[in-house]
Design a protein around this motif. Structure first.
Motif, PDB file in Angstrom:
ATOM      1  N   ALA A  13      43.849  44.650  60.963  1.00 30.87           N
ATOM      2  CA  ALA A  13      44.234  45.276  59.696  1.00 30.87           C
ATOM      3  C   ALA A  13      45.694  45.717  59.741  1.00 30.87           C
ATOM      4  O   ALA A  13      46.446  45.513  58.773  1.00 30.87           O
ATOM      5  N   THR A  47      42.786  44.468  46.330  1.00 34.72           N
ATOM      6  CA  THR A  47      41.588  44.447  47.181  1.00 34.72           C
ATOM      7  C   THR A  47      40.567  43.384  46.752  1.00 34.72           C
ATOM      8  O   THR A  47      39.458  43.335  47.288  1.00 34.72           O
ATOM      9  N   SER A 103      39.144  41.219  49.700  1.00 37.98           N
ATOM     10  CA  SER A 103      38.276  41.963  50.620  1.00 37.98           C
ATOM     11  C   SER A 103      36.910  42.197  49.998  1.00 37.98           C
ATOM     12  O   SER A 103      35.874  42.106  50.670  1.00 37.98           O
ATOM     13  N   ALA A 132      34.305  39.436  50.242  1.00 36.67           N
ATOM     14  CA  ALA A 132      33.696  39.110  51.533  1.00 36.67           C
ATOM     15  C   ALA A 132      32.173  39.151  51.448  1.00 36.67           C
ATOM     16  O   ALA A 132      31.480  38.349  52.091  1.00 36.67           O
ATOM     17  N   GLN A 155      42.919  38.843  54.637  1.00 34.67           N
ATOM     18  CA  GLN A 155      42.117  40.046  54.347  1.00 34.67           C
ATOM     19  C   GLN A 155      40.641  39.696  54.192  1.00 34.67           C
ATOM     20  O   GLN A 155      39.761  40.439  54.631  1.00 34.67           O
ATOM     21  N   ALA A 210      37.646  41.253  56.412  1.00 34.48           N
ATOM     22  CA  ALA A 210      36.529  41.962  55.771  1.00 34.48           C
ATOM     23  C   ALA A 210      35.200  41.280  56.084  1.00 34.48           C
ATOM     24  O   ALA A 210      34.180  41.939  56.299  1.00 34.48           O
TER      25      ALA A 210
END
Lengths: 364, 364
Positions: free
Chosen positions: B20, B209, B212, B215, B338, B342
Motif C-alpha cells: 500500500a 477508491t 479497490s 475487489a 490497488q 485489495a
C-alpha cells in the motif's frame, strides 16, 4: 487417410476427427517438406544469405507467433543475427515507420490472410526492408505482399485449431535458417542426417498413446501452467494456446526463468504444470525450475527424453526422443497436441470447431 | 508516509502495508523523476541520439519486461527505430553471439541483480553494442556492466511485488525516448506540458477508491483475462502478473488482437475480463474486441477514460483521465495495482511477501 463427408463449413463429420487427421499427418508433412520444400526454401535462403540482413524482425499472431519465436531463437543462435518479434500495432495503429533498411521482415501465417500482417509487410517494403512470407497458401495476400515466399506445403487444415500448419512452419523456418547458415553449399551433413530421421521419429511419437491417456488426469482442471526454456519455450506456449482453444482451460505459459519471477506464487498442488524439458541447455536450465515446483508440491507432467532430467518423484512423464533441442521442438509438441485433442473430447467439446473462433482472424 | 518497524526481511508490520505504501508513493515518484531524474536522463538521451543506433534490443524479466515492452512501442513509434525484446536464453544458455554493432542494448531491472541480464549486457559490450542499464540501484551489477545507466529514483520497495519501481521505469523510459527524439533541444513543449500534469493526475487516480471496492467482485474468481492493445497492452500484462503474484489467480494477458486468434474460446460469463481501453488508436482498436466479448457474455471491467469507448451495457468501469495513450500507461496501472492489493487482502493473503517469491530472482 480416409476422406469423409464434410458439412458446409468444411468440417469432417465426427467430433474431433478433423483435428485427429491433421495431427496424424504431421510425419508425412515433414517428409513432404524435406522432399519437395527443401529446394525452393534453399533458393530463398540463398537470396537472404546474399543480402546479409543486419537484423530480422518476425511478425505473426496466434500459433504462428510461436513458430516465429522458435525462428527468432534459431536466427540468433545459428546465424548470430539479432532478431525481434515486431508487434503489428506499432505500425498498423500508431503509424510507426521504422527505418528498416538492411532488415529482413518475416511474416508467418498459416492462412496468409491477416490484414494487419499484410499491412506490416507493405510498410516494411516501403521503408526498405527485404520481406519474406511463410504461409500455407501461396495465393494469399501475405504471400503477394512479400518479395519472397515459402510455402509450408501442409495441405488444407481441417480443424480450426492449427496443428499440422504449426509444425510445417517450424520445419520450413528451420530449413530456412540452416539454409542461410550453409550458404549455397547445401545443408551441413550432421543437420541433414538429423533431418532425415525426423519423419520416422515423428511417426513413432505419434504412435505413442501415453499423452492421450493422460487426458483423464486433467478432466476437471480449469487452469494449468506450461513451462520450458530456450527452444522448448515455443512448445510450452503453443501447448497452452491449444488447450485454451480446444478445452477452454486457462493455460498460462512461462519461460522457466519468468516463472520464477512471480507467477511461481500461483502454483500449488491444485494448478497442474506441464514442463517441456529437452536434452540440451534449455532442459538443463529447467533443473532449478523443477526443483522449485517440487518444493511447492506442484502436480507435474514432464515431456522430453526420459534421461534428460530427473523429474521429481511422482511426476507424470511423456517420453520423447533424445535429439538436438532444435529438432525436439518439432517432436515434443506432437503428444501435447494429442493431449489437447483427447482432453477436449473427454470434456464433450468439439475441437474441430471451438466456440467463438474463426479460421482467419481479421484484426487490424 | 509513516515509517514502521520492520522485520528481519525488511517488511513492514501489517499485512499489505508495504505494498500500500509503495503504491501510494507513485505520484511523488513521478514528481521526483521529473525534478531530479530528467537532467541525468537527458544526458544519456543525448549520448544515444549522437550514436544513432540502428536498432534497439531490450532485455528484462518479470515486471520490468512490461516496462521494456512499453519502451519498445515508444522506440518504434516515436523514434522510428526498429526494436526487439531479446530473450536472454539465446545468449546465456545457447551461447549466441549476435552481431550487435550499431545496436543499443537496454537492460531493465529494478534490482539490477539478475545474473542473466548482466551476462547479456557483458556479451553485448563484447560484440560491439552500446549498452544502457535502467535500474533502481546504481550500485547494482547490471548498472556496472553497462556503459550508460539511468537511475529510476524510486527508493526502496517494501513489498516483493513491484509497483512503484514499475511506474518509475515507465517514466524514465518515456523521458529517455522523448529526450532522444528531442535531441539536445530539450523536450517538445507539448510533451513537457503533459508530463507536468502527470504527478497531479496520478494523485487524483490514486485517491479514487473505485478499483479497490471492485475487489469484492473477484473474491472467488480463480482465473481471469486481461487485455489491451498498443500502449495499453503492457498495462494488461502487468495487471495479470500482479494478480498472479499477490492473489494467485491464473491471470492471462492478451493483446486484443491475439485474444481474437484463439483464446477468445476460453471466455464466457465465468471468466472475468479486465480490458484497458485508452482514448487513442489502441482504445479504438478494442471496439471489436469488446463487441466479441459482449457477444460471449463475458463479465467485463473496462479501465480507461469514461468517454473513450462505449463499454458494453453491464460492464463495470474504472475511469481514468483522458490523456495521450503514452501517458495513460503511467496512470491506468495505478487502480489495477490497488485492485490486486485489495483482492489479496480480501483473500487473506499477504501481498508484501507472496508465497514462493524472492525479491531478486537469480536465473541463469
Amino acid at each position: 487417410m480416409v476422406e469423409r463427408a464434410e458439412d458446409a463449413a468444411g468440417r469432417s463429420g465426427g467430433r474431433g476427427e478433423g483435428m485427429a487427421a491433421d495431427i496424424a499427418e504431421q510425419a508425412d508433412g515433414y517428409a513432404r517438406l524435406l522432399a519437395d520444400g527443401i529446394g525452393p526454401i534453399a533458393k530463398v535462403a540463398n537470396r537472404i544469405a546474399e543480402s546479409q540482413p543486419r537484423f530480422v524482425l518476425f511478425t505473426a499472431r496466434g500459433t504462428s507467433d510461436h513458430a516465429a519465436l522458435y525462428a527468432a531463437y534459431l536466427t540468433e543462435i545459428r546465424l548470430g543475427i539479432p532478431t525481434g518479434l515486431a508487434s503489428p500495432s506499432a505500425i498498423t495503429l500508431y503509424g510507426a515507420r521504422p527505418d528498416l533498411r538492411g532488415a529482413l521482415v518475416v511474416g508467418v501465417s498459416q492462412s496468409g490472410g491477416s490484414p494487419d500482417l499484410v499491412e506490416v509487410m507493405n510498410v516494411a517494403r516501403q521503408v526498405g526492408a527485404d520481406t519474406l512470407a511463410v504461409t500455407n497458401n501461396p495465393a494469399s495476400p501475405l504471400a503477394a505482399a512479400a518479395e519472397l515466399h515459402i510455402d509450408v506445403l501442409a495441405g488444407r487444415e481441417r480443424a480450426v485449431a492449427a496443428t499440422k500448419t504449426y509444425t510445417a512452419e517450424l520445419l520450413a523456418l528451420l530449413l530456412l535458417v540452416e539454409g542461410i547458415r550453409a550458404g549455397d553449399g547445401g545443408l551441413d551433413p550432421v543437420v541433414r542426417a538429423e533431418l532425415d530421421r525426423l519423419p520416422g521419429l515423428a511417426q513413432s511419437v505419434l504412435a505413442d498413446t501415453t499423452a492421450s491417456q493422460l487426458a483423464a488426469r486433467y478432466r476437471f482442471a480449469d487452469r494449468l501452467v506450461t513451462t520450458g526454456r530456450g527452444y522448448a519455450y515455443p512448445t510450452a506456449r503453443e501447448t497452452a494456446l491449444k488447450l485454451m482453444e480446444t478445452s477452454y482451460l486457462s493455460a498460462l505459459a512461462f519461460s522457466g526463468a519468468d516463472l520464477l519471477h512471480g507467477p511461481l506464487a500461483m502454483t500449488d498442488p491444485d494448478v497442474p504444470v506441464l514442463a517441456v524439458v529437452g536434452g540440451g541447455p534449455g532442459g538443463a536450465a529447467m533443473r532449478e525450475v523443477l526443483g522449485r515446483l517440487s518444493e511447492r508440491r506442484a502436480d507435474l507432467l514432464v515431456v522430453g527424453p526420459a534421461d534428460a532430467e530427473s523429474a521429481p518423484p511422482g511426476a507424470a512423464r511423456v517420453p520423447t526422443p533424445r535429439v538436438d533441442e532444435r529438432l525436439a521442438a518439432l517432436l515434443d509438441i506432437l503428444p501435447l497436441q494429442q493431449l489437447a485433442l483427447a482432453l477436449a473430447l473427454a470434456r464433450g467439446e468439439d475441437p474441430d470447431a471451438p466456440r467463438g473462433l474463426r479460421k482467419v482472424t481479421e484484426t487490424l
